[in-house]
Design a protein around this motif. Structure first.
Motif, mmCIF file in Angstrom:
data_model
loop_
_atom_site.group_PDB
_atom_site.id
_atom_site.type_symbol
_atom_site.label_atom_id
_atom_site.label_comp_id
_atom_site.label_asym_id
_atom_site.label_seq_id
_atom_site.Cartn_x
_atom_site.Cartn_y
_atom_site.Cartn_z
ATOM 1 N N VAL A 1 0.802 -1.224 0.000
ATOM 2 C CA VAL A 1 0.000 0.000 0.000
ATOM 3 C C VAL A 1 0.834 1.274 0.000
ATOM 4 O O VAL A 1 0.367 2.313 -0.468
ATOM 5 C CB VAL A 1 -0.986 0.052 1.188
ATOM 6 N N ALA A 2 2.049 1.215 0.544
ATOM 7 C CA ALA A 2 2.827 2.447 0.652
ATOM 8 C C ALA A 2 4.303 2.136 0.791
ATOM 9 O O ALA A 2 4.683 1.023 1.155
ATOM 10 C CB ALA A 2 2.358 3.257 1.864
ATOM 11 N N CYS B 1 -1.956 4.649 5.316
ATOM 12 C CA CYS B 1 -1.884 3.284 4.777
ATOM 13 C C CYS B 1 -3.264 2.635 4.757
ATOM 14 O O CYS B 1 -3.646 1.991 3.773
ATOM 15 C CB CYS B 1 -0.907 2.435 5.581
ATOM 16 N N LEU C 1 -5.258 4.255 2.026
ATOM 17 C CA LEU C 1 -4.809 3.812 0.701
ATOM 18 C C LEU C 1 -5.235 2.377 0.401
ATOM 19 O O LEU C 1 -5.457 2.032 -0.762
ATOM 20 C CB LEU C 1 -3.289 3.951 0.581
ATOM 21 N N PRO D 1 -7.449 3.468 -2.882
ATOM 22 C CA PRO D 1 -6.183 3.714 -3.587
ATOM 23 C C PRO D 1 -6.301 4.792 -4.669
ATOM 24 O O PRO D 1 -5.320 5.472 -4.979
ATOM 25 C CB PRO D 1 -5.833 2.360 -4.195
ATOM 26 N N GLN E 1 -7.633 7.567 -4.386
ATOM 27 C CA GLN E 1 -7.555 8.889 -3.744
ATOM 28 C C GLN E 1 -6.142 9.205 -3.226
ATOM 29 O O GLN E 1 -5.976 10.105 -2.405
ATOM 30 C CB GLN E 1 -8.549 8.959 -2.572
ATOM 31 N N GLU E 2 -5.151 8.475 -3.728
ATOM 32 C CA GLU E 2 -3.786 8.642 -3.230
ATOM 33 C C GLU E 2 -3.310 10.091 -3.306
ATOM 34 O O GLU E 2 -2.750 10.628 -2.345
ATOM 35 C CB GLU E 2 -2.814 7.747 -3.995
ATOM 36 N N HIS E 3 -3.523 10.752 -4.428
ATOM 37 C CA HIS E 3 -3.034 12.127 -4.574
ATOM 38 C C HIS E 3 -3.672 13.041 -3.526
ATOM 39 O O HIS E 3 -2.962 13.825 -2.877
ATOM 40 C CB HIS E 3 -3.312 12.655 -5.979
ATOM 41 N N HIS F 1 -2.401 11.672 0.179
ATOM 42 C CA HIS F 1 -0.972 11.842 0.429
ATOM 43 C C HIS F 1 -0.511 13.271 0.183
ATOM 44 O O HIS F 1 0.357 13.780 0.884
ATOM 45 C CB HIS F 1 -0.160 10.875 -0.436
#
Length: 185
Positions: free
Chosen positions: A86-87, A139, A142, A146, A148-150, A153
Motif C-alpha cells: 500500500v505504501a 496506509c 490507501l 487507492p 484517492q492517493e493524490h 498523500h
C-alpha cells in the motif's frame, strides 16, 4: 539606515536565530543522511526504518496484518497491509525536516531557556507520534481508497501534520515565549 536596524532589531534577531538554527540542524541532518548510500545500495537511514517499524507496530496493535520489506531498487521501506503493498516509507516520511523547522521557529521566538528546551523536546515527540499515526492512517486509507492517493498523500495528511506544527507555534508564541511574557505584564 541605522534607525531602521534599531527599529526592526527584533525582526532581524528573529531571522538570524531562525536561519542559524535551521541551517545548523539541516547540515547536521544532511551529515547523518550522507552516511547512507541511497543511490547505489538503496540504503534507508535508521530513523526512517524506525518510523516504518513503528507504523507497522501501530497497525498490528489495531489488529491489521502488516509487514515491511526493504525496497529492491530505491531507498525506501515497503509497507504491506493484508498482503497488499500500500505504501513506501521514504526519508521524507520521517518528519525530521518538519521537526527541524518547528525547532528553528521555537528557538527564534525563544522564551526562557528551560521552557524553550522542554517545548522543543515535547513538540518533537508529539510530532513524531502524530506522524506515525498519520502514516498508519494513510496506509489504511490507501488500502480502501487507492484511487484517492493524490488527495490523501498530497493534501489531507500533510495538512494534518503542518496544522499541528502551526498550532504548536501559536501555543508557544501566546503562552511561553518572551513575547507572551511581555504581553502578560
Amino acid at each position: 539606515m541605522k534607525t531602521y536596524f534599531k527599529q526592526y532589531r527584533p525582526f532581524f534577531v528573529f531571522l538570524i536565530k531562525f536561519f542559524s538554527v535551521y541551517v545548523g540542524l539541516t547540515l547536521l541532518y544532511q551529515f547523518y543522511l550522507n552516511q547512507f548510500d541511497n543511490l547505489i545500495l538503496f540504503q534507508v537511514d535508521d530513523f526512517t526504518q524506525l518510523v516504518a517499524r513503528q507504523v507497522q507496530k501501530t497497525l498490528l496493535f489495531f489488529n491489521y496484518d502488516s509487514s515491511l520489506e526493504l525496497h529492491d531498487n530505491q531507498a525506501s521501506v515497503k509497507l504491506f497491509l493484508n498482503q497488499v503493498y500500500v505504501a513506501r516509507v521514504v526519508e521524507g516520511c520521517n518528519a525530521l525536516s518538519v521537526m527541524i523547522l518547528f525547532t528553528a521557529f521555537i528557538v527564534a521566538f525563544s522564551g526562557r531557556w528551560m521552557h524553550t528546551a522542554l517545548f522543543v523536546v515535547a513538540g518533537c515527540i508529539l510530532i513524531h507520534v502524530l506522524n506515525v499515526l498519520r502514516i498508519a492512517l494513510l496506509c489504511l486509507a490507501l488500502l480502501h481508497y487507492p484511487e484517492q492517493e493524490h488527495l490523501l498523500h498530497g493534501v489531507v495528511f500533510p495538512l494534518f501534520i503542518y496544522g499541528v506544527v502551526f498550532g504548536l507555534w501559536v501555543i508557544w508564541v501566546n503562552k511561553f515565549s518572551l513575547h507572551a511574557e511581555k504581553n502578560a505584564k
